[in-house]
Design an enzyme around this catalytic site. Structure first.
Site, PDB file in Angstrom:
ATOM      1  N   ALA A  70      17.651  26.134  21.505  1.00  7.35           N
ATOM      2  CA  ALA A  70      17.728  24.672  21.650  1.00  7.35           C
ATOM      3  C   ALA A  70      17.871  24.007  20.297  1.00  7.35           C
ATOM      4  CB  ALA A  70      16.473  24.163  22.344  1.00  7.35           C
ATOM      5  N   ASP A  71      18.504  22.828  20.274  1.00  2.20           N
ATOM      6  CA  ASP A  71      18.437  22.010  19.066  1.00  2.20           C
ATOM      7  C   ASP A  71      17.508  20.830  19.372  1.00  2.20           C
ATOM      8  OD1 ASP A  71      19.887  20.071  20.443  1.00  2.20           O
ATOM      9  OD2 ASP A  71      21.785  20.595  19.498  1.00  2.20           O
ATOM     10  N   SER A  72      17.346  19.942  18.391  1.00  2.00           N
ATOM     11  CA  SER A  72      16.347  18.882  18.572  1.00  2.00           C
ATOM     12  C   SER A  72      16.701  17.969  19.743  1.00  2.00           C
ATOM     13  CB  SER A  72      16.195  18.084  17.279  1.00  2.00           C
ATOM     14  OG  SER A  72      17.437  17.489  16.940  1.00  2.00           O
TER      15      SER A  72
END
Lengths: 418, 77
Positions: free
Chosen positions: B35-37
């Site tokens: 995941a990214d932010s």
């Protein structure tokens, strides 16, 4: 000035997904129009459009999963999805997926859109209104911004050169290709991925274009006959969606790596009308100036042009464009082939100029002008061969593509064999 | 495994397109599950939706792993 050639093509059109798939259907006189499936058109003046055919990816259908992972698709508006698909086709066609940093920093992207994530904006606005600000997705903004096709393409392939996006309504695609070619000519890049993407078919887009009386409304019973440029019975344009993207490359760069060269960008001309927000002036001298500027840049006389892919939207502006081309061409008019491929694809707005530049390039490659379908009763007499209802074979060495946009913006591209 | 954990896992699998067996107690959304932010913001929104709770921003920042999420939601619901 450095020479710029086209070495890769990619298309997602209402005729088909794929360059050859779209081109063969275009030459066969097929129409991409049909009843709108994307939303309930009850109460709308227009109930039809040119939607990209969806399917499992075979026989020219568009399967989103072939081009973006489902997880990523959820985060972007459809115009970005179409742009990614056309960009992948173009990049693979050109065989240009460099790993070296020096190559990547010399490869840029300039893919525009007329309106960008219109449907995402409309849907998110409903979410905001009904459920409040905390329900707005973090991917709404980066999924709707016009320059995010360029951004996404650069991220996928590691292209670190100029990253830019054009927004000039219905001339976006042509301006993107012309401006990107200039970046290569001026040595800002060696390779540019350029074109346009659009997904305007939705309740808000159709309602908006209906409100400005731009869309065809009276052929719900036979949508495939609704887009009829230069025909006396035309009543507005038919909205289309999709993307057209080319790989532009500096000539010596392409030659050195043995790339297949489709065409050279010989000329590019721009002008403004300073007249009206949606209508061209009665003589459209701005269009004529854009065409003359492109010819001047190409160092060619009008008589050198063999085929013109017209803007021709199936509106009152068609005969105005025809008049401008006739003035430019003079006696050469009787030798000229001109067609409007919007008769088959509908009007892809910001992607139109790019898909039509590609069709012009294919006309050059195959020595055949695609037809203007539905041209049954010409609205005006002309000496120009408008390729009514059938493709026309002929010697084609130089092609021209016209694109004009709301706001009074005009672009013309001239391309030829190397 | 509790009903809550199952539902959280289903959301994580769907949103991050990861294999179910990768979603373990200590699996970090960012370090282990790709995941990214922005993905984590969307995940928190999906948890709120599924469980009908509100996860304030400062609390959301403490939810780094699958286990964190299950623990927070159990306490909140």
């Amino acid at each position: 000035m450095r020479r710029v050639v086209v070495t890769g093509l990619g298309l997602v059109t209402p005729l088909a997904c794929g360059v050859e798939e779209s081109w063969s259907r275009l030459l066969a006189g097929k129409s991409g129009a049909g009843t709108i499936t994307k939303f309930d058109t009850t109460g709308f003046a227009t109930t039809y459009a040119c939607e990209v055919p969806r399917g499992d990816g075979t026989d020219g259908t568009f399967n989103p999963d072939d081009w973006m992972e489902p997880k990523e698709q959820r985060k972007v508006d459809e115009f970005i999805l179409y742009g990614m698909a056309a960009a992948q086709q173009a990049v693979e066609d050109a065989g240009w997926m460099p790993e070296a940093h020096e190559d990547r920093i010399r490869t840029g992207v300039m893919i525009g859109s007329g309106i960008g994530g219109l449907n995402s904006i409309a849907e998110t606005s409903i979410t905001l209104n009904e459920r409040g600000p905390r329900r707005v997705s973090p991917f709404f903004v980066p999924g709707a911004l016009i320059n995010l096709v360029s951004g996404q393409v650069s991220i996928r392939y590691g292209f670190k050169g100029p990253n830019h996006a054009v927004v000039t309504a219905c001339s976006t695609g042509a301006h993107a290709i012309g401006d990107a070619a200039r970046l290569i000519m001026l040595d800002d890049a060696d390779v540019m991925i350029a074109g346009g993407a659009e997904s305007p078919i939705g309740a808000i887009g159709v309602a908006g274009f209906n409100a400005c009386k731009a869309l065809s409304t009276k052929r719900g019973h036979e949508p495939e006959k609704a887009s009829r440029p230069w025909d006396a019975d035309s009543d507005g344009f038919v909205m289309g969606e999709g993307a057209g993207i080319v790989v532009l490359e500096e000539y010596e760069h392409a030659k050195a790596r043995g790339a297949r060269i489709y065409a050279e960008i010989l000329g590019y001309g721009l002008s403004g009308d300073a007249h009206h927000i949606t209508a061209p002036p009665p003589d459209h001298e701005g269009a004529e100036r854009a065409m003359r500027a492109a010819l001047k840049r190409a160092g060619l006389e009008p008589s050198a042009v063999d085929y013109v892919n017209a803007h021709g939207t199936s509106t009152m502006a068609d005969t105005i464009e025809l008049g401008a081309v006739e003035r430019l061409m003079g006696d050469h008019a009787e030798n000229l082939l001109m067609s409007s491929t919007k008769s088959a694809t509908g009007h892809l707005l910001g992607a139109a100029g790019a898909i039509e530049a590609i069709f012009a390039i294919l006309a050059l490659r195959d020595q055949v002008a695609p037809p203007t379908i539905n041209l049954d009763t010409p609205a005006a007499e002309t000496r120009i061969n408008l390729c009514a209802n059938t493709k026309v074979e002929g010697e084609i060495n130089v092609v021209q593509s016209n694109s004009f946009g709301f706001g009074g913006t005009n672009a013309c591209l001239i391309m030829g064999k190397v | 495994m509790s009903d809550i954990a199952d539902r959280v896992k289903k959301i994580v699998v769907e949103h991050l397109s990861v294999e179910e067996d990768k979603v373990t107690e200590n699996a970090s959304f960012i370090d282990d599950l790709g995941a990214d932010s922005l993905d984590t913001v969307e995940l928190v929104m999906a948890f709120e939706e599924e469980f009908g709770i509100e996860i304030p921003d400062d609390a959301a920042e403490t939810i780094q792993t699958f286990g964190d999420a299950v623990k927070f939601i159990k306490e909140a619901s």
